[in-house]
Structures are given as C-alpha cells and as structure tokens.
Motif scaffolding. Structure first.
Motif: not given
Length: 117
Positions: A30-49, A69-78
């Motif tokens: 939850a802390d990681m998802q709340a601290g997301l910033q523009v420009g950061v590389g992430v992996i979603t819960t479905s494995g999408l980079y 560009v696709t829109t995701w819920m914050r909770s989908a960021i793993r």
C-alpha cells in the motif's frame, strides 16, 4: 485434555504470526502504491511492464509501448521495476555449447487405446 489445549494454543500462535506477516506485506504494498510517481517503471499484477505517465487518486496511466497508454487501478501495481527486475525477466542467451548437446529420446512403446466397449 492438556494435549488439546496445547494444540489450540499452538494453532492460535501460528495464525497470529501468519496474519501479522501478511499485514506487514499489505502495508508495504500500500505504501508503494501510494508513492507512485511519473516516470517510474512498474509491473502490474498481471505481469505487464509499463512506465507511469500520470497518477490520479485511484488510477495510474501506464505507457506500455511507444504512444500506447493504458489506465490501471493503483491496486493493480504489484512492484516498482528496478534494474535487477529487468535483467531477471530477460531470457538468457543460448551458448553455442548448449546448442551442440544432443538429447536422444527413445520411442516409448505404444500404449493400447481404451475404448468404450
């Protein structure tokens, strides 16, 4: 009777420590998802980079390819992608020595086919 009490206390202790570690992990995510910033590389819960291009209160826009560009819920960021994550996900190169080794597979004897009769 004492054995039953000991087993119940042991089970309660195991459940306590399991729930405690699970809550710590959920808080960390939850802390990681709340601290997301523009420009950061992430992996979603479905494995999408993807790379974060916009952050709203509940959603995150990820660029998954150039101009896509696709829109995701914050909770989908793993997890937040690091250099170690990228290199671990890339396939290893095949060495010439690995290509030269030949594996001989013997033909298995044919099994009888089962029928409804």
């Amino acid at each position: 009777m004492d054995l039953l009490l000991i087993m119940a206390v042991g089970l309660a202790a195991l459940m306590f420590f399991q729930f405690r570690s699970q809550r710590k992990h959920q808080a960390k995510v939850a802390d990681m998802q709340a601290g997301l910033q523009v420009g950061v590389g992430v992996i979603t819960t479905s494995g999408l980079y993807g790379t974060v291009v916009d952050v709203d209160e509940d959603t995150v826009d990820l660029e998954i390819a150039e101009e896509v560009v696709t829109t995701w819920m914050r909770s989908a960021i793993r997890e937040i992608r690091t250099d170690e994550t990228v290199t671990a996900a890339e396939p290893e190169a095949v060495t010439p020595a690995a290509e030269e080794s030949t594996v001989v597979v013997e033909d298995a004897p044919e099994q009888p086919r089962l029928t409804k009769d």
